[in-house]
Scaffold this motif. Structure first.
Motif, PDB file in Angstrom:
ATOM      1  N   ILE A  24       0.840  -1.196   0.000  1.00 25.47           N
ATOM      2  CA  ILE A  24       0.000   0.000   0.000  1.00 25.47           C
ATOM      3  C   ILE A  24       0.880   1.252   0.000  1.00 25.47           C
ATOM      4  O   ILE A  24       1.623   1.500   0.952  1.00 25.47           O
ATOM      5  N   GLY A  25       0.813   2.031  -1.065  1.00 24.12           N
ATOM      6  CA  GLY A  25       1.666   3.210  -1.202  1.00 24.12           C
ATOM      7  C   GLY A  25       3.006   2.811  -1.779  1.00 24.12           C
ATOM      8  O   GLY A  25       4.042   2.860  -1.109  1.00 24.12           O
ATOM      9  N   ALA A  26       3.006   2.417  -3.042  1.00 28.46           N
ATOM     10  CA  ALA A  26       4.177   1.767  -3.642  1.00 28.46           C
ATOM     11  C   ALA A  26       5.409   2.658  -3.712  1.00 28.46           C
ATOM     12  O   ALA A  26       6.528   2.177  -3.588  1.00 28.46           O
ATOM     13  N   GLY A  27       5.229   3.969  -3.949  1.00 27.89           N
ATOM     14  CA  GLY A  27       6.383   4.851  -4.095  1.00 27.89           C
ATOM     15  C   GLY A  27       7.278   4.407  -5.234  1.00 27.89           C
ATOM     16  O   GLY A  27       6.837   4.252  -6.374  1.00 27.89           O
ATOM     17  N   THR A  28       8.535   4.140  -4.945  1.00 26.79           N
ATOM     18  CA  THR A  28       9.478   3.696  -5.979  1.00 26.79           C
ATOM     19  C   THR A  28       9.280   2.236  -6.359  1.00 26.79           C
ATOM     20  O   THR A  28       9.879   1.765  -7.324  1.00 26.79           O
TER      21      THR A  28
END
Length: 388
Positions: free
Chosen positions: A216-220
């Motif tokens: 949840i909230g993958a970013g890079t």
């Protein structure tokens, strides 16, 4: 002068140059409004005068040599820093009463410094050429951050240097020991330079049944890639930010994990349930002042609360949620530990175990940092959560 654009219309800045009224599109990734007053500056502009104008909110459109413009920006930064030091010696202000007050004063000072340094502007042609002597080729860096351009514009020199720095990060990547590979962050996506949270995910016990995981909230995409490397057959990584989605997909492809990782746009959870759900939300409650700060500041702990409150509905029976969270907010007096525990309890969750690690980044040992006491005490934890 600066006009107020119609709703949805791009802002423009206006200035006089050689008795001719001119204007250009204004661009600011940090959301800084178009300056209301703009004057021309060049190689003969004294740094003291430039600093006074910038402090007053007057922007300086640079028409001199590009490298001299960079030197002027450095001179402005020295004056801004020296002013703060000088002011402390002269006024000897009372120490902040609480860590939270120290934090808010620090953010306020950082914001003022950023506004002042953003007052040095440079022009761009429609193809991202900078029409100044000794200007570098910034087309690729600008395309990565802005996308295609179709008309000339003006932007802060400080922002451009940030774009150039982000381009270098993207090109060179960040070595992630737990992956045995590099992650390449895109502009506006927080770089995984704090390796302690990655190591926590690399070392936490992974159940054999965890064949599916949500990130949840993958970013890079670093945690999704790490889960795939650890043998999770299918990882669904979510994010709402378009830059993060593009960045995560790019990194997953570079690493060869396309068969195992799917990156999708979703507000927190994808559909369905998984035996493992991982989330590394922003660590500090507060309002971000730029897109990159969205990885650090979480207004009213929205993402943290959303993850905890939705976890039970998305965990498979017997599954675990891994919450990776720094306790810096607790040491700053922004969110007490009791509040976090109450959130976990109210969400119908139980703590199975907690793995802790102390940060190793330079700020943790920098005694000159205004927030040193809090940073020195900081611990990053991986909370293993289950439904009650």
């Amino acid at each position: 002068m600066s006009d107020l654009p119609a709703t949805g219309a791009p802002a423009r800045i206006h200035w006089s140059e050689g008795d001719v009224e001119r204007s250009a599109l204004w661009r600011s990734e940090s959301g800084m409004p178009a300056p209301k007053k703009v004057v021309i500056a060049n190689d003969q502009t004294p740094a003291d005068l430039a600093y006074c104008l910038a402090c007053e909110g007057t922007a300086l459109l640079w028409r001199g040599d590009f490298q001299n413009g960079r030197q002027l920006l450095q001179a402005l930064a020295r004056r801004a820093d020296h002013k703060g030091d000088k002011g402390k010696r002269a006024k000897a202000p009372k120490a902040p009463a609480t860590p939270a007050e120290a934090f808010h004063l620090h953010r306020q000072a950082q914001s003022q410094r950023a506004r002042t340094l953003a007052m040095l502007l440079i022009p761009f042609d429609a193809d991202y050429t900078i029409p100044l002597r000794r200007a570098p080729d910034v087309e690729q860096a600008c395309n990565e951050a802005y996308g295609r351009a179709d008309q000339p514009f003006v932007a802060s020199l400080r922002e451009l240097l940030g774009l150039i720095g982000a381009h270098e990060w993207r090109k060179n990547g960040v070595e992630i020991a737990a992956l045995g590979a590099r992650i390449h962050p895109h502009y506006g996506v927080f770089s995984p330079i704090r390796g302690e949270y990655v190591d926590l995910v690399a070392n936490a016990p992974l159940a054999a049944s965890a064949s599916l995981a949500f990130d949840i909230g993958a970013g890079t995409g670093v945690l999704a890639a790490l889960l795939a490397k650890r043998g999770v057959t299918k990882v669904i990584a979510t994010d709402m930010d378009q830059r993060a989605l593009s960045c995560a997909r790019d990194n997953i492809h570079r690493l060869g994990y396309d068969p195992h990782v799917e990156v999708i746009q979703a507000d927190l959870f994808p559909d369905g349930r998984a035996p493992l759900i991982v989330c590394n939300p922003p660590w500090l409650p507060g309002r971000p002042s730029s897109s990159i700060e969205a990885a650090i500041y979480d207004p009213d702990s929205r993402m943290l609360k959303g993850f905890l409150n939705g976890l039970a509905d998305h965990l498979a029976p017997g599954g675990e949620g891994w919450l990776i969270l720094s306790d810096l907010a607790e040491h700053l007096g922004l969110r007490p530990r009791d509040e976090l525990m109450a959130m976990i309890d109210a969400a119908g969750l139980a703590v199975l175990e907690r793995h802790d690690v102390r940060p190793t980044h330079p700020r943790a040992s920098d005694v000159t940092d205004p927030l040193h006491m809090a940073r020195a005490a900081e611990v990053t934890s991986l909370w293993r959560l289950s439904t009650r």
